[in-house]
Scaffold this active site. Structure first.
Site, mmCIF file in Angstrom:
data_model
loop_
_atom_site.group_PDB
_atom_site.id
_atom_site.type_symbol
_atom_site.label_atom_id
_atom_site.label_comp_id
_atom_site.label_asym_id
_atom_site.label_seq_id
_atom_site.Cartn_x
_atom_site.Cartn_y
_atom_site.Cartn_z
ATOM 1 N N ASN A 1 0.787 -1.239 0.000
ATOM 2 C CA ASN A 1 0.000 0.000 0.000
ATOM 3 C C ASN A 1 0.817 1.287 0.000
ATOM 4 O OD1 ASN A 1 0.758 -0.400 2.678
ATOM 5 N ND2 ASN A 1 -1.117 0.460 3.499
ATOM 6 N N CYS B 1 -3.062 1.084 7.017
ATOM 7 C CA CYS B 1 -3.115 0.460 8.346
ATOM 8 C C CYS B 1 -3.788 1.396 9.320
ATOM 9 C CB CYS B 1 -1.713 0.119 8.820
ATOM 10 S SG CYS B 1 -0.622 1.525 8.900
ATOM 11 N N GLU C 1 5.503 -3.805 11.862
ATOM 12 C CA GLU C 1 4.393 -2.844 11.748
ATOM 13 C C GLU C 1 3.265 -3.621 11.091
ATOM 14 O OE1 GLU C 1 6.493 1.394 10.545
ATOM 15 O OE2 GLU C 1 5.442 0.268 9.034
HETATM 16 P P1 NAP Z 1 1.291 -8.911 3.447
HETATM 17 O O1 NAP Z 1 0.502 -9.768 2.568
HETATM 18 O O2 NAP Z 1 1.508 -9.344 4.843
HETATM 19 O O3 NAP Z 1 2.696 -8.676 2.701
HETATM 20 C C1 NAP Z 1 3.667 -7.808 3.235
HETATM 21 C C2 NAP Z 1 5.025 -8.174 2.694
HETATM 22 O O4 NAP Z 1 5.418 -9.436 3.209
HETATM 23 C C3 NAP Z 1 5.085 -8.312 1.172
HETATM 24 O O5 NAP Z 1 6.321 -7.849 0.724
HETATM 25 C C4 NAP Z 1 4.974 -9.818 0.970
HETATM 26 O O6 NAP Z 1 5.499 -10.271 -0.258
HETATM 27 C C5 NAP Z 1 5.841 -10.271 2.127
HETATM 28 N N1 NAP Z 1 5.691 -11.664 2.529
HETATM 29 C C6 NAP Z 1 4.609 -12.470 2.425
HETATM 30 N N2 NAP Z 1 4.900 -13.700 2.923
HETATM 31 C C7 NAP Z 1 6.179 -13.647 3.354
HETATM 32 C C8 NAP Z 1 7.068 -14.594 3.966
HETATM 33 N N3 NAP Z 1 6.698 -15.829 4.252
HETATM 34 N N4 NAP Z 1 8.315 -14.193 4.255
HETATM 35 C C9 NAP Z 1 8.729 -12.937 3.989
HETATM 36 N N5 NAP Z 1 7.951 -12.003 3.400
HETATM 37 C C10 NAP Z 1 6.686 -12.361 3.102
HETATM 38 O O7 NAP Z 1 0.647 -7.433 3.554
HETATM 39 P P2 NAP Z 1 0.110 -6.482 2.395
HETATM 40 O O8 NAP Z 1 -1.167 -7.061 1.884
HETATM 41 O O9 NAP Z 1 1.193 -6.165 1.437
HETATM 42 O O10 NAP Z 1 -0.210 -5.139 3.213
HETATM 43 C C11 NAP Z 1 -1.405 -4.929 3.892
HETATM 44 C C12 NAP Z 1 -1.252 -5.196 5.372
HETATM 45 O O11 NAP Z 1 -0.164 -4.441 5.881
HETATM 46 C C13 NAP Z 1 -2.454 -4.725 6.179
HETATM 47 O O12 NAP Z 1 -2.742 -5.670 7.179
HETATM 48 C C14 NAP Z 1 -1.986 -3.421 6.807
HETATM 49 O O13 NAP Z 1 -2.659 -3.058 7.982
HETATM 50 C C15 NAP Z 1 -0.549 -3.708 7.035
HETATM 51 N N6 NAP Z 1 0.213 -2.463 7.108
HETATM 52 C C16 NAP Z 1 0.651 -2.055 8.335
HETATM 53 C C17 NAP Z 1 1.314 -0.851 8.461
HETATM 54 C C18 NAP Z 1 1.792 -0.351 9.796
HETATM 55 O O14 NAP Z 1 2.584 0.577 9.788
HETATM 56 N N7 NAP Z 1 1.370 -0.895 10.927
HETATM 57 C C19 NAP Z 1 1.550 -0.076 7.329
HETATM 58 C C20 NAP Z 1 1.092 -0.529 6.091
HETATM 59 C C21 NAP Z 1 0.432 -1.729 5.996
HETATM 60 P P3 NAP Z 1 4.509 -10.656 -1.471
HETATM 61 O O15 NAP Z 1 3.832 -9.389 -1.867
HETATM 62 O O16 NAP Z 1 5.433 -11.196 -2.475
HETATM 63 O O17 NAP Z 1 3.549 -11.671 -0.924
HETATM 64 O O1 G3P Z 2 -0.715 1.931 6.072
HETATM 65 C C1 G3P Z 2 0.424 2.716 5.918
HETATM 66 C C2 G3P Z 2 0.758 3.609 7.081
HETATM 67 O O2 G3P Z 2 2.075 3.957 7.050
HETATM 68 C C3 G3P Z 2 -0.179 4.768 7.143
HETATM 69 O O3 G3P Z 2 0.320 6.000 6.853
HETATM 70 O O4 G3P Z 2 0.087 8.402 6.530
HETATM 71 O O5 G3P Z 2 -1.617 6.853 5.611
HETATM 72 O O6 G3P Z 2 -1.483 7.249 8.032
HETATM 73 P P1 G3P Z 2 -0.733 7.193 6.748
#
Ligand code: NAP
Ligand code: G3P
Length: 484
Positions: free
Chosen positions: A162, A292, A258
């Site tokens: 994202n 997020c 995160e």
């Molecule tokens: P995701 O499916 O968990 O993927 C995140 C990253 O992990 C991608 O680069 C993915 O690669 C990689 N990955 C997947 N399986 C892995 C493994 N076994 N080993 C190492 N890396 C692996 O998350 P997303 O769909 O991209 O993002 C959305 C999620 O992120 C939401 O839950 C959101 O809340 C969270 N998020 C949190 C924050 C925060 O700051 N707290 C900020 C942004 C997003 P691939 O794409 O190749 O699968």
């Molecule tokens: O989900 C991504 C996180 O970094 C949120 O940033 O600026 O959209 O609150 P912001």
């Protein structure tokens, strides 16, 4: 390959200073969630190639840690300048690759340039300390510890789809200024945008091997890199599901996580409701709720809800919806699975008695912004992270119950409290089990030098410019013992 991609839009990986294709010949085709058009092809690296990348990273460590901080900072300043020069080009790629609306795409690139500059400034302000032995019982002035921060080694940065530019740079910048070498594993959908960030850093003068990339599906190559003995620190942003898995397999490698959120907006009876409604609509629906920190539930009393609903509805109906290139706010979700999940959450809530105020319309992966009232705790939308434009209103008897429901979530990223009474705001803020409470504002990460952290299933460790530098460096103590 001479640059990061060729004329057929085949992208390489940056390995030891060169953009190269995988010897395996395996590529992953990236198409746009906006219209299905080709964005490009990325490499699926083999385990042998990952080993090579890690070896180069290790070899580059002593060179990079010996570069003076002001020179490291100079490279980050230059990269920030290049990102700004390329903002149009890179934001066009973001729009197509992850269907982020134009305004948010440009803002992500510019925010990243600011982030890199601030990181360079913070790096130049890094100082060590001297601790005298005399402070401790039985200690002596003849003993003094000189303490400075040193790099951890090779940092593995794993970023989500994202914010492929910003959440890659928020790991790479602080890791580099702290003297580490970095391997970036970007999200597969988002990798092309992230590779453009890496190109800007390379063009700014980073020596080969200091920053490298590994593309390929996380489900195929992820576990191998994460458990590789050459990785000294894992900095991950993504879902709680994957984060939890990484923390189980990473063994003794330190990691920063995160993860997901279910941020609640608590609206009190004395709040400025027009302001709260405007602010919450922005917080819940920008980039289609794929943040997020998006507002993911409103918790309030009947008296407030009755008045707030109409204001929210009016705001939501004005949100432009459609193609990311057309100045809209709500765009198609990243993939069909996400849209199916959003649809399931809406149907589950309606079937269990929630009131549909607006939305519940789908065209392909485009989910129209949806407001659900009278959501109850037996509905999935009360607890699940939708990562889509759905906003549930949970009605409670009073603010004690609001806090109890807010805290019952497995997540603990952020919460908002809307009220004109600062005393009430503080008392409630103290009780909320989250990393950050926003008083009279939507939940959000920035400004990016603030501490940013999630508790419970929302994460582990703290980000934010100086906090990230601290997380990716460690104290090194050298104790001097003066002789009489
Ligand atoms: P995701 O499916 O968990 O993927 C995140 C990253 O992990 C991608 O680069 C993915 O690669 C990689 N990955 C997947 N399986 C892995 C493994 N076994 N080993 C190492 N890396 C692996 O998350 P997303 O769909 O991209 O993002 C959305 C999620 O992120 C939401 O839950 C959101 O809340 C969270 N998020 C949190 C924050 C925060 O700051 N707290 C900020 C942004 C997003 P691939 O794409 O190749 O699968
Ligand atoms: O989900 C991504 C996180 O970094 C949120 O940033 O600026 O959209 O609150 P912001």
């Amino acid at each position: 390959m001479s640059g990061l991609c060729n004329e057929k839009l085949i992208y390489g990986n940056l390995i030891n200073g060169q953009w190269v294709e995988s010897a395996s010949g395996k590529v992953i085709t990236i198409t746009s969630p906006a219209d299905g058009s080709l964005v490009g092809e990325i490499q699926a690296l083999s385990k042998e190639e990952v080993n090579e990348v890690i070896r180069y990273s290790k070899e580059s460590l002593s060179l990079w840690s010996s570069v003076p901080i002001y020179e490291k900072a100079g490279i980050l300043y230059k990269a920030a300048e290049l990102l700004e020069e390329r903002a149009e080009e890179i934001s066009d790629i973001l729009m197509m690759e992850i269907a982020k609306d134009k305004k948010s795409s440009v803002s992500e690139v510019k925010r990243t340039a600011d982030f890199l500059r601030f990181t360079a400034d913070a790096g130049k302000s890094l100082e060590g300390i001297a601790v005298s032995g005399e402070n401790f019982p039985g200690g002596s002035r003849n003993k003094m510890s000189y303490v400075k921060r040193v790099p951890l080694g090779t940092v593995l940065a794993i970023s989500p789809f994202n914010y492929p530019i910003n959440l890659s740079a928020s790991k790479i910048g602080p890791a580099l200024i702290g003297g580490n070498t970095v391997i970036l594993k970007p999200a597969t959908q988002g990798a092309i945008s992230a590779l453009h960030l890496v190109k800007a850093l390379q063009d700014a003068g980073l020596p080969g091997g200091v920053l490298q990339t590994v593309t390929g599906k996380g489900s195929e190559i992820g576990d191998y890199i994460v458990t590789h003995g050459g990785i000294d620190f894992i900095n991950f942003t993504g879902s709680t599901e994957v984060g939890r898995h990484l923390s189980q397999i990473s063994c003794m490698t330190p990691l920063l996580l995160e993860l997901g959120g279910k941020d609640a907006a608590l609206v009190l009876e004395d709040a400025d409701l027009e302001y709260a409604a405007r602010n919450i609509v922005e917080g819940a629906f920008s980039y289609s709720g794929q943040r997020c920190t998006a507002v993911k539930r409103i918790i309030t009393t009947d008296e407030v809800a009755d008045r707030l609903v109409d204001m929210l509805k009016a705001g939501i109906e004005k949100l432009p919806v459609g193609d990311p290139r057309e100045n809209v706010v709500v765009t198609p979700l990243i993939d069909q699975k996400s849209a199916d999940f959003a649809e399931f959450l809406i149907q589950d809530a309606i079937a269990k008695g929630a009131g549909l105020i607006v939305g519940n319309k789908r065209e392909g992966n485009l989910i129209y912004p949806t407001l659900l009232d009278h959501v109850t705790v037996d509905m999935e939308i009360a607890w699940k992270e939708p990562f889509s434009p759905i906003l549930p209103i949970i009605r409670v008897e009073n603010m004690e119950e609001a806090v109890e429901i807010a805290n019952r979530s497995e997540y603990g990223l952020q919460s908002s409290v809307f009220t004109k009474d600062i005393n009430k705001a503080f008392r409630i803020a103290e009780k909320l089990e989250v990393g950050t409470v926003q008083i009279n504002n939507k939940t959000e990460r920035g400004p990016d030098h603030f501490p940013f952290l999630g508790v419970k299933a929302s994460g582990m460790g703290t980000q934010g410019v100086k906090y990230s530098i601290e997380a990716m460096t460690r104290p090194k103590a050298i104790t001097i013992n003066l002789t009489e």
